[in-house]
Design an enzyme around this catalytic site. Structure first.
Site, short mmCIF file in Angstrom:
data_model
loop_
_atom_site.label_atom_id
_atom_site.label_comp_id
_atom_site.label_asym_id
_atom_site.label_seq_id
_atom_site.Cartn_x
_atom_site.Cartn_y
_atom_site.Cartn_z
N CYS A 1 67.41 -11.78 64.66
CA CYS A 1 67.72 -12.42 65.92
C CYS A 1 67.09 -13.79 65.85
CB CYS A 1 67.11 -11.60 67.07
SG CYS A 1 67.58 -12.23 68.68
N CYS B 1 65.64 -11.54 74.11
CA CYS B 1 64.25 -11.13 74.37
C CYS B 1 63.61 -12.13 75.29
CB CYS B 1 63.44 -11.00 73.10
SG CYS B 1 64.37 -11.12 71.61
N CYS C 1 66.95 -18.64 70.13
CA CYS C 1 67.47 -19.87 70.72
C CYS C 1 68.89 -20.22 70.31
CB CYS C 1 66.59 -21.07 70.42
SG CYS C 1 66.81 -21.77 68.78
N HIS D 1 58.96 -13.79 75.52
CA HIS D 1 58.48 -15.18 75.46
C HIS D 1 57.68 -15.51 76.72
CE1 HIS D 1 60.36 -16.16 71.71
NE2 HIS D 1 61.51 -15.67 72.13
N SER E 1 61.12 -13.43 64.09
CA SER E 1 62.19 -13.71 63.13
C SER E 1 61.84 -14.86 62.20
CB SER E 1 63.51 -14.00 63.85
OG SER E 1 63.96 -12.83 64.50
N GLU F 1 71.86 -12.79 68.11
CA GLU F 1 71.81 -14.21 68.36
C GLU F 1 71.72 -15.01 67.07
OE1 GLU F 1 70.44 -16.47 71.08
OE2 GLU F 1 70.28 -15.06 72.74
N CYS G 1 65.46 -17.56 73.83
CA CYS G 1 66.32 -16.55 73.26
C CYS G 1 67.04 -15.89 74.42
CB CYS G 1 65.47 -15.55 72.50
SG CYS G 1 66.37 -14.08 72.02
N ARG H 1 60.55 -7.08 67.92
CA ARG H 1 60.81 -7.52 66.55
C ARG H 1 59.53 -7.83 65.78
NH1 ARG H 1 64.76 -8.80 69.59
NH2 ARG H 1 66.85 -8.23 68.93
#
Lengths: 161, 559
Positions: B538, B63, B541, B67, B494, B13, B60, B471
């Site tokens: 990644c 994943c 969003c 969230h 990230s 992403e 995202c 991650r």
């Protein structure tokens, strides 16, 4: 015949979420036969290859960055994608639709008929609502999907208002 | 000197741009820049806190589950809500299975082609490939026939000019070192891995109601109805199916992914010397096993300056040090000012200036722990578990260190990062099954509670939901005022790793990890990809608009 209607997109980036809004729109306004699956695919890419491998007929709905006005709708067939009428790198995800379909071919998975309806976006800003031209596009794409399914003998009837 | 710009570099992403300067075949400077506005928290303001978990799953596309988990924990933390054991176990299984799926996809589909040369696999002797595969694993799928079939298929694709999809692969690059036989083995498993990431995803869907975007969370537990008799709920038959899926996936991880990883790591041992970057690490404990979130199955910890033995335990998700000292700085990010704010007071006021390498150059803020840049991800969790003496992690890591002939400090590297992700997948696959056993035992004991019904009260509350995601450490920070969300900030893995420089000019982990990396050919910066992909970049969003007009979206520009 098992039909998959796949809505792609990110719901919180306004028009980017068109595909997801679209499957929700169909669910709300149409009677969906048992052999038609509405799928909110989000932005998963390769991770949902199996949805494409399991269906006999796939209708994919997403936004496209094509030349045109917001709300303009483009129709592509599997060959357009495979024969590079759409370039290799279509998506910032890098592993895009074409890669996914080719990997499925390499796996000897069944190849469903595929139609892709793409609509031109007006806004990709944060927000969970479509802009007016894309809002108007929901019913236009729905009519095209109804026609598409009619060709294979599946009737998608509108619910009474 | 050459200046290389890769834009975008991400495999899943988002728009990540990496700029490096190379001198004498080595990277001498680097910048990591998130090219997309990350203001999505703004749309959470004013919404109902109990619905936040559902919205944030769209942060995202990949994943989604993580969230949701962080968000629900943030609300539960703010309101001090207990979570029944069944709900903890169900969440734990979903978390572990999601991790397994994520790690399989990362290893095979998002990073393997940095190390595996598909074209070279055409020259392999399938018989020798089978012999190699059988020597490292008793996986039943490793027959000469299977490898031959994959090779024939590949040949047909190459003959038909159809290998274009892998056009970003740097075939024949001098840094590619695997034998044709090992390349063929990896390609065959690349195709096979898709079946197992799917099984992991199905397992998550059985519990979550849907995947992507699980549907079964409520503040105070889960909405998964449990009734061992009733067919419409989570009954014995579903639990058995779940177990089968999870066992098959575990076997793939432990008998295919992990041995493949060791084989590739063994052929690229020099990559244990590059890519360390920031050696401050943070992981939070994961898999709660009591209703108050005080006991966890995997420990968390903070490692500073690479000192694994001196790891500071993070006992639970109420760790004061973490809660007080996680902040975000915007000196080099496209937001107003140059300040450092705590996430509860976090602001998202854009101030775009174009790419200014000595000024603002990224949409990523720079998170800091006690003022310092920190790397998050599987290495952090594996190191914390190792230092805390977790027997399974210790056995795996010690085994790999001895098999590969490396030392513990080599874990701070590009290949070390890939190794730790594989070790984590190994652990996750077992933990998913352990939690399923615990769930079945708990239901068997007569406990059928799965949620503490919670009404959001009036008044002001602050909470943080920590989650050790695939991650790395994820935290969602919420301020609730009179039943509405007053402020919401997500500090995602990230952001920690892709951070630009902070107020002291210290590089973020991606940037620091590139320093000293070799560059054999600036027009084909494969080595940059290897190191950045090892983080599983990644950028949350992302948009994913299809672009039928634009030719190559990814550009490599060499100045």
């Amino acid at each position: 015949m098992q039909v998959l209607i796949y809505g792609a997109g990110n719901l919180i980036l306004s028009d980017e979420g068109f595909g997801v809004h679209f499957v929700r729109h169909l669910e709300k306004h149409y009677h969906i036969p048992e052999n038609v699956e509405l799928y909110d695919g989000g932005t998963l890419g390769i991770m949902v290859h199996f949805k494409f491998e399991e269906a006999d007929r796939v209708i994919l709905v997403d936004v496209v960055q094509a030349k045109g006005e917001p709300g303009d709708i483009f129709r592509y067939e599997r060959e357009d994608i495979m024969l590079k009428n759409i370039p290799v790198k279509m998506s910032p995800h890098q592993i895009g639709l074409q890669e996914m379909l080719l990997i499925s071919e390499m796996r000897d998975a069944p190849k469903p008929d595929l139609t892709f309806f793409g609509i031109v976006a007006q806004s990709l800003d944060p927000g969970d609502q479509l802009t007016p031209p894309l809002q108007a596009g929901l019913e236009k794409v729905a009519a095209m999907v109804v026609e598409e399914l009619d060709k294979v003998g599946i009737e998608l009837k509108r619910k009474e208002a | 000197m050459s200046r290389i710009t890769l834009d975008p570099i991400t495999r899943i992403e988002g728009h990540l741009r990496i700029d490096v300067e190379a001198n004498g075949g080595k990277v001498t400077n680097a910048w990591s820049s998130a090219q997309m506005w990350r203001g999505i928290e703004v749309i959470l303001k004013g919404r109902a806190p109990e619905d936040a978990w559902s919205y944030v799953q769209r942060f995202c596309g990949v994943c989604t589950t993580v969230h949701a988990i962080s968000s629900i924990r943030a609300v539960e933390h703010a309101l001090d809500v207990e979570v029944p054991l069944n709900a903890q176990y169900i969440r734990n299984i979903m978390i572990a299975q999601h991790s397994v799926q994520d790690h399989i996809v990362h290893f095979y589909h998002l990073s393997a082609l940095d190390w595996v040369d598909i074209v070279s696999a055409l020259k392999a002797d399938p018989k020798k490939t089978a012999a190699i595969a059988q020597s490292i694993s008793d996986w039943p799928g490793n027959s000469e026939k299977e490898f031959k079939a994959v090779q024939d298929k590949l040949k047909a694709f190459v003959a038909g000019g159809k290998l274009g999809i892998f056009a970003t692969g740097y075939w024949g690059h001098p840094a590619m070192k695997l034998s044709p036989e090992v390349n063929l083995m990896a390609v065959a498993h690349y195709l096979k891995a898709l079946d197992y990431q799917r099984k992991a995803s199905q397992a998550t869907a059985i519990l979550g109601g849907k995947n992507p975007h699980i549907q079964n969370l409520v503040v105070g537990g889960v909405a998964t109805a449990i009734n061992t008799e009733n067919i419409a709920t989570l009954n014995v038959e579903r639990l058995i199916y779940l177990k089968t899926l999870m066992e098959e996936t575990r076997d793939f991880v432990q008998k295919v992914y992990y041995p493949d990883l060791l084989a590739i790591a063994g052929a690229y041992k020099d990559w244990f010397k590059y890519g360390a970057g920031v050696t401050n690490y943070m992981a939070v404990p994961e898999f709660p096993e009591d209703t108050k979130n005080t006991k966890f199955q995997l420990p968390g910890g903070i490692v500073m300056a690479g000192n694994i033995a001196g790891m500071r335990m993070v006992k639970d998700h109420r760790d004061d040090y973490l809660i007080k000292n996680i902040k975000e700085n915007v000196t080099h990010a496209w937001y107003e000012g140059n300040g450092t704010l705590h996430p509860w007071d976090g602001e998202t006021k854009p101030d775009y200036t174009d790419f200014k390498e000595n000024g603002k150059y990224s949409w990523c803020k720079a998170p800091t722990l006690d003022g310092k840049p920190v790397q998050v991800g599987p290495p952090a969790q594996i190191m914390a578990a190792y230092a805390a003496g977790n027997p399974k992690v210790k056995k795996l890591v010690d085994g790999a260190v001895s098999t590969l002939g490396i030392s513990m400090k080599d874990i701070h590297s590009t290949m070390g990062r890939l190794y730790c992700r594989g070790a984590r997948a190994h652990v996750m696959a077992d933990l998913a099954l352990e939690n399923l056993d615990k769930l079945i035992a708990n239901i068997g004991s007569g406990d059928q509670t799965y949620a503490n019904h919670t009404v959001i009260p009036k008044g002001e509350y602050r909470g943080v939901g920590f989650h050790e995601a695939p991650r790395g450490t994820l935290s969602h920070w919420i301020v609730i005022k009179d039943k509405k969300i007053e402020n919401y900030q997500a500090v995602v893995p990230s952001t920690w790793n892709a951070a630009p420089r902070n107020d002291k000019g210290e590089m973020g982990p991606y940037e620091a990890s590139l320093m000293g990396n070799p560059i054999a050919d600036p027009s084909k910066p494969l080595e940059v990809l290897r190191t950045i992909h090892s983080f599983d970049p990644c950028i949350a969003c992302a948009v994913h608009t299809v672009d039928p007009e634009g030719a190559e979206i990814t550009k490599v520009k060499v100045l």
